[in-house]
Design a protein around this motif. Structure first.
Motif, PDB file in Angstrom:
ATOM      1  N   GLN A  76      43.051  40.735  36.642  1.00 10.74           N
ATOM      2  CA  GLN A  76      44.204  41.814  36.099  1.00 10.74           C
ATOM      3  C   GLN A  76      45.285  41.991  37.103  1.00 10.74           C
ATOM      4  N   VAL A  77      45.351  41.658  38.279  1.00 11.38           N
ATOM      5  CA  VAL A  77      46.606  41.794  38.922  1.00 11.38           C
ATOM      6  C   VAL A  77      46.851  40.462  39.589  1.00 11.38           C
ATOM      7  N   THR A  92      40.165  42.051  40.169  1.00 14.87           N
ATOM      8  CA  THR A  92      41.376  42.185  40.679  1.00 14.87           C
ATOM      9  C   THR A  92      41.931  40.710  40.451  1.00 14.87           C
ATOM     10  N   PRO A 138      48.274  37.919  37.080  1.00 17.17           N
ATOM     11  CA  PRO A 138      49.448  38.107  35.928  1.00 17.17           C
ATOM     12  C   PRO A 138      50.632  38.351  36.999  1.00 17.17           C
ATOM     13  N   ALA A 139      50.393  38.607  38.196  1.00 18.71           N
ATOM     14  CA  ALA A 139      51.670  38.444  39.361  1.00 18.71           C
ATOM     15  C   ALA A 139      51.953  37.116  39.392  1.00 18.71           C
TER      16      ALA A 139
END
Lengths: 265, 493
Positions: B392-393, B389, B396-397
């Motif tokens: 990958q989430v 999490t 990047p955010a």
């Protein structure tokens, strides 16, 4: 179209997909769920209704152990998925969540492309052997979520650029891409306009063929339209659980009757 | 009345005005505040404002202009021969400061009771008397004071005294007039609140402008001196010269490239240390740490940012440098001879990196926390693990914000001085070996301006050109950071 709810045979406890027995949930000192037992059938839509703060969302999040991420939350009782206790020490919540997918109240697409949003789960779980395989899964999931026709030409556009209703269908596509057995939906239409809501409701009605769907909703019309079984929660208690038609036409408990006629809630 | 008394007097008048305005507002309303447009306090504030603001403004303007007027009048008494049109005698400005010194000495003598005010101002006083009086109060005069100095000083004293008296009267009168005028305006319909609101807005605006004007002033002072430097020294040699060898005797070589190279090498080493460590610390703090650990560790980490950079410099000089030599130096553990002495780009870069960790971790931590929880829930609900999490989430955010944090840290690194002075040595050289001594733009600015400096030689003025380069460099980095953050920031509701 769904004004007359389907009446299906009673799901006995034996062929229930999820069987919860005497579930208690505490948030710190708050007793949020009090002794709830419920059997959720396979290939059917079960709706949880009740006033705000009655614990229906909390109970929903127990079913895929999302409450584990909240430190102050403690769950007691047993919840069986296909007969196996999901709170057993040996159960990995990560694997459990691959079997029990979830869609949230507010659309929450990742800041990635439409394609990568849908491919996220399959990539993590290694479901695709090749790029072509992944393409196939993404297309199938988007078709199931009734979004393929709208986004097939812009799969590389960011998912956050879609409209609210499209974003929510993208989240549903993302959830079904991992081929879960159960799909939990926490008020999936509350942030959407009536047209997008109708599209999502159509979708849920179709998803029933493949998944066991549990949906929390504030709209009793929605529960009546799309569900076969309805559970009414009030102040942490499961007050009444039964056929949707029966709950809405002939409630057994006075509290259920008060709620569906608009006197409490 | 001296200025130190004048200002409290005005403030006292303002206070009186406040209570008078308040009382009058209540009186005209007949005790019922609902009959007033504004609250009694607003009326009081309005009167206080008119009693103080114009008077204070006049005071400031008067104090700024009076010296010019007096100088003009006194200069008439300085004979032309003393003016340095011939280029021999002292300049007019020096003459004027001599006059002011004598005048101040006379003031002191009068105050200490050596002479009376009448004696000081008497036209019959001779130069010898004056010399004796001033010696009595410890003011020594130069040998070559002309006969005109005493009359000039006396006129200076007289004009100053008159001006001061006039100023006191004018300021107090303006304050009183403002008070009275504002008091007369107090009526139930009068919109005193609007006046006080505007005054608040003006005050806040002034505070904001001071910061901007100061920046502008700094830039202008850099620009003019840089232009002056480039007039004395060819720009091509400055920007593309490969040697930095200043010598105040003349014949300096002032090429910026060795310094720029040192600055960039040390900054790159520092960022290579600070970025991963800071980022991992931020991920741990925001994603894994329990609230108890977070409450304890985050302030502790931020203490690192509060340590004076000189202390970091000592750390570099005393601990890190020798440690590195024992590893990379002659007879070291690794059996290589890359490092000659403890002061090297690597030493300063490592310590500077440690200093930057809290910048990156603290900023990144805030940015990671700003990523909505619903995104994490979405990823976890798909069966992703926590680290999947984050990788990958969440990251990047948060990436645009993190990039911004790193660029801000980079501009800190480029501007850092003390660690570099103590840790990196002073040799300006273009070397690819990071274990050799290097120096940076900031360190050389300090060394060019330390000690007795004549601000007209290119060796001193080069500091301004270096400063200007540094300013442009960090400004560009900051602008880039802001641009990245603004462009790629996800708009979360």
């Amino acid at each position: 179209m769904y004004d007359t709810p389907l009446t299906e045979a009673d799901v006995s406890t034996e062929d229930a997909k999820i069987l919860a027995r005497n579930v208690q949930v505490h948030y710190g000192t708050t007793h949020a769920i009090k002794d709830v037992s419920v059997a959720i059938g396979d290939k059917a839509v079960t709706a949880f209704i009740g006033p705000s703060g009655c614990g229906k969302s909390t109970f929903l999040r127990c079913l895929n152990r999302m409450n584990d991420t909240i430190d102050a939350c403690r769950v007691r009782g047993t919840i069986l998925l296909d007969g196996d206790d999901i709170y057993h020490r040996r159960v990995d919540p990560v694997q459990l969540r691959a079997r029990v997918g979830m869609v949230f109240q507010k659309p929450n697409p990742f800041p990635k492309s439409v394609y990568d949003n849908v491919a996220y789960g399959p990539r993590i779980h290694g479901l695709a052997n090749s790029r072509a395989d992944l393409d196939r899964i993404v297309e199938k999931s988007l078709r199931r979520a009734a979004l393929w026709e709208e986004v097939k030409d812009r799969l590389s556009a960011p998912g956050t650029g879609l409209s609210g209703g499209q974003q929510q269908r993208l989240c549903i596509a993302r959830a079904v891409a991992t081929e879960p057995e159960v799909l939990l939906m926490d008020e999936p239409c509350s942030a959407l306009d009536p047209i997008a809501t109708a599209q999502i409701e159509d979708l849920i009605y179709e998803l029933r063929d493949r998944f066991s769907v549990v949906i929390v909703t504030h709209s009793m019309q929605q529960a009546a339209r799309i569900s076969q079984k309805t559970a009414f929660f009030h102040l942490g208690h499961l007050v009444e659980f039964g056929e949707t038609g029966q709950i809405f036409t002939n409630p057994q408990d006075p509290r259920t009757e008060s709620y569906i006629t608009g006197r409490i809630g | 009345m001296p200025v130190t008394w004048l200002i409290p007097s005005i403030l006292l008048l303002a206070l009186i005005g406040y209570w008078a305005g308040r009382a009058r507002a209540l009186a005209v309303a007949g005790g019922d505040t609902r009959a007033l447009h504004s609250l009694p306090g607003h009326h009081g504030g309005h009167v206080a404002l008119f009693a103080s603001a114009p008077a204070l403004a006049l005071l400031v303007v008067w104090l700024l202009t009076q010296p010019f007027v007096i100088n003009g009048r006194v200069a008439e008494l300085i004979p032309d021969s003393a003016n340095s049109a011939t280029g021999e005698g002292p300049s007019a400005a020096l003459m004027m400061s001599e006059v002011r010194r004598v005048a101040a000495g006379l003031d002191l003598a009068v105050r200490e009771g050596v002479i009376t005010a009448g004696q000081a101002d008497s036209p019959r006083t001779g130069a010898d008397d004056m010399r004796a009086w001033l010696a009595g109060v410890g003011v020594a005069l130069g040998g070559e004071t002309g006969p005109w100095v005493l009359p000039a000083a006396q006129r200076y004293r007289a004009l100053s005294a008159t001006g001061h008296l006039m100023m006191t009267i004018a300021v107090i009168a303006l304050s009183a007039a403002g008070l009275a005028g504002a008091l007369r305006r107090v009526r139930p319909q009068f919109r005193a609140r609007d006046v006080t609101e505007r005054a608040v807005k003006a005050g806040l605006f002034a505070a904001a402008s001071i910061a901007i004007l100061t920046t502008l002033g700094i830039v202008l002072s850099l620009v003019f001196n840089t232009i002056e430097f480039l007039r004395l020294y060819p720009a091509v040699d400055f920007f593309f010269g490969l040697t930095w060898a200043p010598s105040f005797g003349g014949g300096s070589e002032l090429g910026i490239l060795p310094l720029l190279w040192g600055t960039l090498s040390i900054s790159v080493i520092a960022l290579a240390v600070a970025t991963p460590i800071g980022l991992f610390a931020a991920v741990y703090l925001s994603e894994y740490a329990t609230p108890a650990i977070r409450a304890f560790a985050k302030p502790l980490l931020e203490v690192l940012a509060g340590i004076p950079t000189t202390v970091y410099g000592l750390f570099a000089l005393q601990i890190v440098g020798p440690l590195l030599v024992s590893a990379f130096g002659e007879g070291g553990v690794l059996g290589v001879t890359w490092m000659g002495s403890g002061t090297a780009a690597m030493t300063a870069g490592l310590v500077l990196g440690v200093m930057l960790i809290p910048f990156i971790s603290s900023l990144s931590d805030d940015i990671i926390n700003a990523v909505p929880q619903t995104l994490r829930d979405g990823s976890l609900s798909l069966g992703a693990t926590r680290s999947e999490t984050i990788r990958q989430v969440v990251l990047p955010a948060a990436l645009p914000g993190i990039a911004g944090a790193i660029l801000l840290a980079a501009s800190r690194a480029i501007g850092e001085t003390m660690i570099v002075v103590l840790g990196a040595g002073a040799a300006a050289r273009l070397s690819l070996n990071p274990f050799e001594a290097m120096t940076t733009i900031t360190a050389k600015i300090v060394s060019q301006l330390t000690g007795d400096t004549d601000f007209s030689s290119p060796e001193a003025l080069v500091a301004f050109a270096l400063g200007m380069t540094l300013f442009v460099l960090t400004l560009a980095l900051n602008a880039l950071a802001l641009y990245i953050v603004r462009t790629y920031r996800e708009q979360y509701e």
